[in-house]
Design a protein around this motif. Structure first.
Motif, PDB file in Angstrom:
ATOM      1  N   TRP A   1      29.163  14.230  33.751  1.00 36.78           N
ATOM      2  CA  TRP A   1      28.674  13.180  34.649  1.00 36.78           C
ATOM      3  C   TRP A   1      27.203  12.903  34.336  1.00 36.78           C
ATOM      4  CZ3 TRP A   1      31.547  11.057  38.904  1.00 36.78           C
ATOM      5  CH2 TRP A   1      32.813  11.628  39.091  1.00 36.78           C
ATOM      6  N   PHE A   2      26.822  11.594  34.405  1.00 36.32           N
ATOM      7  CA  PHE A   2      25.410  11.260  34.156  1.00 36.32           C
ATOM      8  C   PHE A   2      25.036   9.994  34.912  1.00 36.32           C
ATOM      9  CE2 PHE A   2      22.164   8.817  31.921  1.00 36.32           C
ATOM     10  CZ  PHE A   2      21.148   9.757  31.816  1.00 36.32           C
ATOM     11  N   ARG A   3      23.801  10.011  35.473  1.00 38.35           N
ATOM     12  CA  ARG A   3      23.200   8.803  36.059  1.00 38.35           C
ATOM     13  C   ARG A   3      21.721   8.795  35.695  1.00 38.35           C
ATOM     14  NH1 ARG A   3      23.492  11.743  41.636  1.00 38.35           N
ATOM     15  NH2 ARG A   3      25.639  10.950  41.733  1.00 38.35           N
ATOM     16  N   TYR A   4      21.131   7.604  35.634  1.00 41.73           N
ATOM     17  CA  TYR A   4      19.740   7.489  35.197  1.00 41.73           C
ATOM     18  C   TYR A   4      18.748   7.843  36.300  1.00 41.73           C
ATOM     19  CZ  TYR A   4      21.128   5.487  30.750  1.00 41.73           C
ATOM     20  OH  TYR A   4      21.677   5.315  29.505  1.00 41.73           O
ATOM     21  N   GLU A   5      19.083   7.528  37.523  1.00 37.29           N
ATOM     22  CA  GLU A   5      18.224   7.860  38.661  1.00 37.29           C
ATOM     23  C   GLU A   5      19.047   8.634  39.679  1.00 37.29           C
ATOM     24  OE1 GLU A   5      15.064   7.264  38.728  1.00 37.29           O
ATOM     25  OE2 GLU A   5      14.902   5.907  37.002  1.00 37.29           O
ATOM     26  N   LYS A   6      18.357   9.431  40.494  1.00 37.03           N
ATOM     27  CA  LYS A   6      19.039  10.289  41.453  1.00 37.03           C
ATOM     28  C   LYS A   6      19.959   9.512  42.385  1.00 37.03           C
ATOM     29  CE  LYS A   6      18.182  13.916  44.861  1.00 37.03           C
ATOM     30  NZ  LYS A   6      17.158  14.699  45.599  1.00 37.03           N
TER      31      LYS A   6
ATOM     32  N   VAL B   1      19.727  13.447  23.524  1.00 38.96           N
ATOM     33  CA  VAL B   1      18.591  12.626  23.932  1.00 38.96           C
ATOM     34  C   VAL B   1      18.502  12.629  25.457  1.00 38.96           C
ATOM     35  CG1 VAL B   1      17.671  10.264  23.979  1.00 38.96           C
ATOM     36  CG2 VAL B   1      18.639  11.195  21.868  1.00 38.96           C
ATOM     37  N   ARG B   2      19.690  12.670  26.096  1.00 37.48           N
ATOM     38  CA  ARG B   2      19.769  12.806  27.551  1.00 37.48           C
ATOM     39  C   ARG B   2      20.718  13.944  27.884  1.00 37.48           C
ATOM     40  NH1 ARG B   2      19.684   7.108  26.803  1.00 37.48           N
ATOM     41  NH2 ARG B   2      17.788   6.211  27.696  1.00 37.48           N
ATOM     42  N   CYS B   3      20.588  14.460  29.100  1.00 33.57           N
ATOM     43  CA  CYS B   3      21.421  15.594  29.514  1.00 33.57           C
ATOM     44  C   CYS B   3      22.227  15.233  30.762  1.00 33.57           C
ATOM     45  CB  CYS B   3      20.544  16.813  29.812  1.00 33.57           C
ATOM     46  SG  CYS B   3      19.651  17.418  28.376  1.00 33.57           S
ATOM     47  N   PRO B   4      23.492  15.623  30.821  1.00 36.77           N
ATOM     48  CA  PRO B   4      24.306  15.359  32.010  1.00 36.77           C
ATOM     49  C   PRO B   4      23.861  16.236  33.177  1.00 36.77           C
ATOM     50  CG  PRO B   4      25.520  16.730  30.469  1.00 36.77           C
ATOM     51  CD  PRO B   4      24.243  16.367  29.784  1.00 36.77           C
ATOM     52  N   TYR B   5      24.077  15.766  34.390  1.00 39.38           N
ATOM     53  CA  TYR B   5      23.738  16.602  35.545  1.00 39.38           C
ATOM     54  C   TYR B   5      24.919  17.484  35.946  1.00 39.38           C
ATOM     55  CZ  TYR B   5      26.238  13.354  38.724  1.00 39.38           C
ATOM     56  OH  TYR B   5      27.187  12.590  39.367  1.00 39.38           O
TER      57      TYR B   5
ATOM     58  N   PHE C   1      36.697   2.880  26.174  1.00 38.42           N
ATOM     59  CA  PHE C   1      35.778   3.273  27.241  1.00 38.42           C
ATOM     60  C   PHE C   1      35.733   2.192  28.310  1.00 38.42           C
ATOM     61  CE2 PHE C   1      31.876   5.231  28.897  1.00 38.42           C
ATOM     62  CZ  PHE C   1      32.123   6.560  28.588  1.00 38.42           C
ATOM     63  N   PHE C   2      35.860   2.604  29.572  1.00 44.22           N
ATOM     64  CA  PHE C   2      35.841   1.647  30.674  1.00 44.22           C
ATOM     65  C   PHE C   2      35.296   2.327  31.918  1.00 44.22           C
ATOM     66  CE2 PHE C   2      37.946  -0.535  34.289  1.00 44.22           C
ATOM     67  CZ  PHE C   2      37.417  -1.813  34.092  1.00 44.22           C
ATOM     68  N   GLU C   3      34.236   1.733  32.496  1.00 44.97           N
ATOM     69  CA  GLU C   3      33.621   2.228  33.719  1.00 44.97           C
ATOM     70  C   GLU C   3      33.306   3.719  33.644  1.00 44.97           C
ATOM     71  OE1 GLU C   3      35.946   1.038  37.083  1.00 44.97           O
ATOM     72  OE2 GLU C   3      35.221  -1.032  36.994  1.00 44.97           O
ATOM     73  N   GLY C   4      32.653   4.117  32.544  1.00 43.03           N
ATOM     74  CA  GLY C   4      32.122   5.470  32.453  1.00 43.03           C
ATOM     75  C   GLY C   4      33.052   6.528  31.949  1.00 43.03           C
ATOM     76  N   ASN C   5      34.238   6.159  31.495  1.00 47.13           N
ATOM     77  CA  ASN C   5      35.184   7.181  31.041  1.00 47.13           C
ATOM     78  C   ASN C   5      36.108   6.608  29.972  1.00 47.13           C
ATOM     79  OD1 ASN C   5      36.636   9.570  30.877  1.00 47.13           O
ATOM     80  ND2 ASN C   5      36.771   9.817  33.094  1.00 47.13           N
ATOM     81  N   ILE C   6      36.795   7.501  29.265  1.00 47.45           N
ATOM     82  CA  ILE C   6      37.770   7.090  28.266  1.00 47.45           C
ATOM     83  C   ILE C   6      39.124   6.959  28.950  1.00 47.45           C
ATOM     84  CG2 ILE C   6      38.963   7.759  26.145  1.00 47.45           C
ATOM     85  CD1 ILE C   6      36.413   9.241  25.315  1.00 47.45           C
TER      86      ILE C   6
END
Length: 397
Positions: free
Chosen positions: A134-139, A178-182, A343-348
């Motif tokens: 799971w990942f989001r750019y802002e909290k 480059v980015r890390c999942p939460y 890929f669609f809406e954040g998932n395969i």
């Protein structure tokens, strides 16, 4: 493109358009100019241009719409089709005239062989694993990647396709650290990506080709830029260069592989889009990665350059390199990838062997499949359709 067509058709505005991907452009053009070496090489209607390029065996014929390319490989005397719709009608008439049976009327032995081979490959060890990521750019912002799970086998060419804004490039940034999942884990060759030191991760394991190749160009010439990756011209072992081979020899090999001969004294920014992509790939490969991540590598390329990149990637795969690619170029993916994920809406939402993926998809598929699926449902490239027309069975597919 639809808006541009409407402006031309309804308002009468003159439109001059330059483009590499001609599938949706050529059918609507009144005139086509083909440029070569700084001059206008050919001029005429789309159909006239297609015939001339085919007769002269010019490389630009590979950029023409798929229906035109398929037509060009036959002895048909009918009007050359430009669109998928025209191609479908022409193909039905042509097969009827020639007495060519549809796929439903014959047994596809080769397809069974392909599936058998791919079943064996499932035993290969995994290069890339994503588990419940799971990942989001802002909290407080929405999740961009949602509960993503993914497996890519060693030596496999895996392509991720899908619309803009679905999270594909974000996924690649997670796989490249480059980015890390939460939440969730990413494993490279069975080891948590977070446990690697930068030197171990990016020198010898992971190679990353960004969407914009210019972002990794540093020097004033192609040759200087290549040497910069391996610590300069001085012959010494370093974290960037850990093999017992003269650097000059390593540069020669990579230049030959990526076909950069004759460009070594040019400024990287003076290269064409395709040449820049090949230079970026050469720089990444000098670090001898076992896993290659690529973001839209065929963007801005004409068909000839795409064919070159495809051949290079095929050779790399034969040497055991794992390739993970994000792309909107379904024709390129269909030609070279082993497996495809949508890929669609954040998932395969689905992941299949390439032929099964495109043959079983009504919307997200190739022009060749849309044109020929009523006769040859498992044909996904123009070459597949031509093979069906030229043989009584699928043994060469």
């Amino acid at each position: 493109l639809e808006t541009v067509k409407k402006i031309n058709r309804d308002i009468g505005t003159t439109v001059l358009l330059t483009e590499h991907r001609l599938q949706d452009i050529i059918p609507y053009a009144d005139r086509v100019f083909v440029m070569d070496k700084g001059n206008v090489y050919l001029e005429g209607t789309p159909r006239e241009i297609g015939v001339k390029l085919k007769e002269q065996k010019h490389g630009m014929f590979l950029s023409m719409p798929i229906p035109m390319q398929i037509y060009g490989e036959t002895d048909s005397q009918a009007t050359c089709p430009l669109t998928v719709s025209e191609g479908r009608q022409w193909l039905s008439r042509y097969c009827n005239e020639k007495g060519i049976a549809s796929d439903s009327q014959r047994k596809s032995e080769s397809t069974e062989k392909v599936r058998y081979t791919k079943t064996d490959s499932s035993k290969k060890e995994l290069s890339i694993q994503a588990k419940d990521v799971w990942f989001r750019y802002e909290k407080d912002s929405p999740d961009v990647v949602r509960d993503l799970s993914l497996e890519v086998k060693k030596g496999e060419f895996y392509a991720l396709v899908g619309g803009n804004g679905t999270g594909k490039s974000t996924t690649l940034s997670l796989l490249s650290r480059v980015r890390c999942p939460y939440r969730g884990k990413i494993l490279l060759e069975g080891r948590d990506i977070r446990s690697y030191k930068d030197r171990d991760l990016y020198c010898g394991l992971l190679g990353v080709m960004p969407q914009n190749p210019q972002s990794i160009f540093l020097k004033k010439t192609v040759l200087e830029d290549l040497y910069s990756v391996i610590g300069g011209r001085r012959e010494k072992m370093s974290s960037e260069y850990q093999i017992h081979m003269k650097k000059e020899k390593a540069i020669e090999g990579i230049v030959s592989l990526t076909r950069l001969e004759g460009l070594l004294e040019r400024h990287p920014y003076d290269l064409s889009g395709g040449e820049q992509q090949r230079l970026a790939l050469a720089k990444v490969l000098l670090l001898r990665p076992r896993i290659l991540l690529m973001d839209e590598p065929t963007k801005g390329m004409d068909a000839e350059y795409k064919e070159e990149i495809g051949k290079i990637l095929t050779r790399l795969k034969q040497h055991g390199l794992t390739i993970f690619m994000i792309s909107h170029d379904v024709e390129f993916v269909a030609e070279y990838a082993d497996r495809v994920g949508l890929f669609f809406e954040g998932n395969i939402v689905t992941s299949q062997n390439t032929r099964e993926f495109f043959a079983g998809n009504n919307f997200y598929t190739t022009a060749a499949n849309r044109m020929a699926r009523h006769l040859f449902p498992e044909a996904v490239t123009g070459k597949d359709v031509v093979t069906c027309l030229q043989s009584s069975n699928w043994t060469s597919l």
